[in-house]
Design a protein around this motif. Structure first.
Motif, PDB file in Angstrom:
ATOM      1  N   HIS A  31       0.805  -1.224   0.000  1.00 58.25           N
ATOM      2  CA  HIS A  31       0.000   0.000   0.000  1.00 58.25           C
ATOM      3  C   HIS A  31       0.842   1.280   0.000  1.00 58.25           C
ATOM      4  O   HIS A  31       0.411   2.307   0.520  1.00 58.25           O
ATOM      5  CB  HIS A  31      -0.949   0.007   1.204  1.00 58.25           C
ATOM      6  N   ARG A  55      -2.666   6.866  -0.169  1.00 62.25           N
ATOM      7  CA  ARG A  55      -3.020   5.468   0.065  1.00 62.25           C
ATOM      8  C   ARG A  55      -3.203   5.160   1.549  1.00 62.25           C
ATOM      9  O   ARG A  55      -3.765   4.126   1.902  1.00 62.25           O
ATOM     10  CB  ARG A  55      -1.960   4.558  -0.555  1.00 62.25           C
ATOM     11  N   GLU A  58      -6.915   5.221   1.914  1.00 65.21           N
ATOM     12  CA  GLU A  58      -7.517   4.042   1.285  1.00 65.21           C
ATOM     13  C   GLU A  58      -7.364   2.817   2.183  1.00 65.21           C
ATOM     14  O   GLU A  58      -8.300   2.029   2.351  1.00 65.21           O
ATOM     15  CB  GLU A  58      -6.855   3.801  -0.066  1.00 65.21           C
ATOM     16  N   LEU A  59      -6.186   2.670   2.761  1.00 64.91           N
ATOM     17  CA  LEU A  59      -5.955   1.547   3.662  1.00 64.91           C
ATOM     18  C   LEU A  59      -6.804   1.670   4.912  1.00 64.91           C
ATOM     19  O   LEU A  59      -7.434   0.690   5.353  1.00 64.91           O
ATOM     20  CB  LEU A  59      -4.473   1.486   4.038  1.00 64.91           C
ATOM     21  N   GLY A  61      -9.612   2.978   5.348  1.00 63.86           N
ATOM     22  CA  GLY A  61     -11.004   2.653   5.081  1.00 63.86           C
ATOM     23  C   GLY A  61     -11.287   1.165   5.061  1.00 63.86           C
ATOM     24  O   GLY A  61     -12.447   0.750   5.162  1.00 63.86           O
ATOM     25  N   LYS A  62     -10.253   0.345   4.946  1.00 64.84           N
ATOM     26  CA  LYS A  62     -10.411  -1.113   4.915  1.00 64.84           C
ATOM     27  C   LYS A  62     -10.164  -1.759   6.275  1.00 64.84           C
ATOM     28  O   LYS A  62     -10.419  -2.945   6.444  1.00 64.84           O
ATOM     29  CB  LYS A  62      -9.443  -1.714   3.895  1.00 64.84           C
TER      30      LYS A  62
END
Length: 215
Positions: A31, A55, A58-59, A61-62
């Motif tokens: 990532h 990123r 983005e990470l 959010g997971k």
């Protein structure tokens, strides 16, 4: 104070030495940063980024667990700007380096040092002559850096030169004079390392996902 960011190779070198010092798996690129599978009760894995990076968001959010912290070599306010709601951010340290000669390992009178080591890692304890542990530190020696880890002096034994002595004892295991020396320091530890010739490269911040309420 630097505003943040380190070279990815330098961060990987530190993470590698840290993993060696702690008996953890080596870092894996992921990532845009690195993942270290710590597999502990309080922490399953950690994600560490060398610089500000979209990123990160983005990470985040997971991730649904407080056992997967995100760490980055940027100020806490910048790390917070990438994160969705539900995360708490704190300043947790300083990424530091030193190309200076390690401190002289001079122990004050009344203390003895004990060493446990393998090929690329070790631990040094400093105790009183009657066996009371006063200070402890670990090290990991990778191909690209020598890493000082978990340097602690008990509060009852501070201001006696034990921190400097411990750093010197650990530094004797560096072996190669051109191998960079790295660590991540707390605010308190930073003052000791600055006095020994270390320099701050970047702030180091941590973000933790809040526990979701049941139901």
């Amino acid at each position: 104070m630097p505003e943040g960011g380190v070279a990815p190779a330098l961060l990987e070198a530190w993470l590698t030495g840290r993993s060696l010092a702690r008996g953890l798996p080596l870092p894996v690129a992921s990532h845009g940063g690195f993942r270290v599978d710590t597999n502990g009760a309080a922490e399953l894995r950690r994600w560490v980024f060398p610089t500000a990076d979209m990123r990160i968001g983005e990470l985040a959010g997971k991730i649904d667990s407080p056992r997967e912290p995100i760490k980055a070599c940027i100020p806490a306010r910048d790390l917070a700007g990438f994160l969705p709601p539900g995360w708490d951010v704190q300043d947790t340290g300083y990424f530091m380096h030193c190309r200076c000669t390690p401190a002289l390992p001079d122990l004050p009178d009344g203390f003895v040092a004990r060493t446990e080591q393998g090929d690329d890692s070790g631990r040094i304890d400093i105790a009183t002559t009657d066996g009371m542990l006063a200070a402890r530190g670990f090290w990991g020696r990778g191909a690209e850096a020598f890493v000082y880890d978990r340097i602690v002096v008990d509060t009852a034994f501070r201001r006696r030169g034990l921190g400097k002595a411990l750093m010197g004892l650990i530094g004797r295991n560096r072996h190669a004079d051109d191998l960079p020396q790295l660590l991540v320091a707390t605010e308190e530890g930073r003052l000791l390392y600055l006095s020994l010739g270390w320099e701050v490269v970047s702030p180091y911040a941590t973000a933790l996902r809040r526990e979701r309420p049941p139901g």
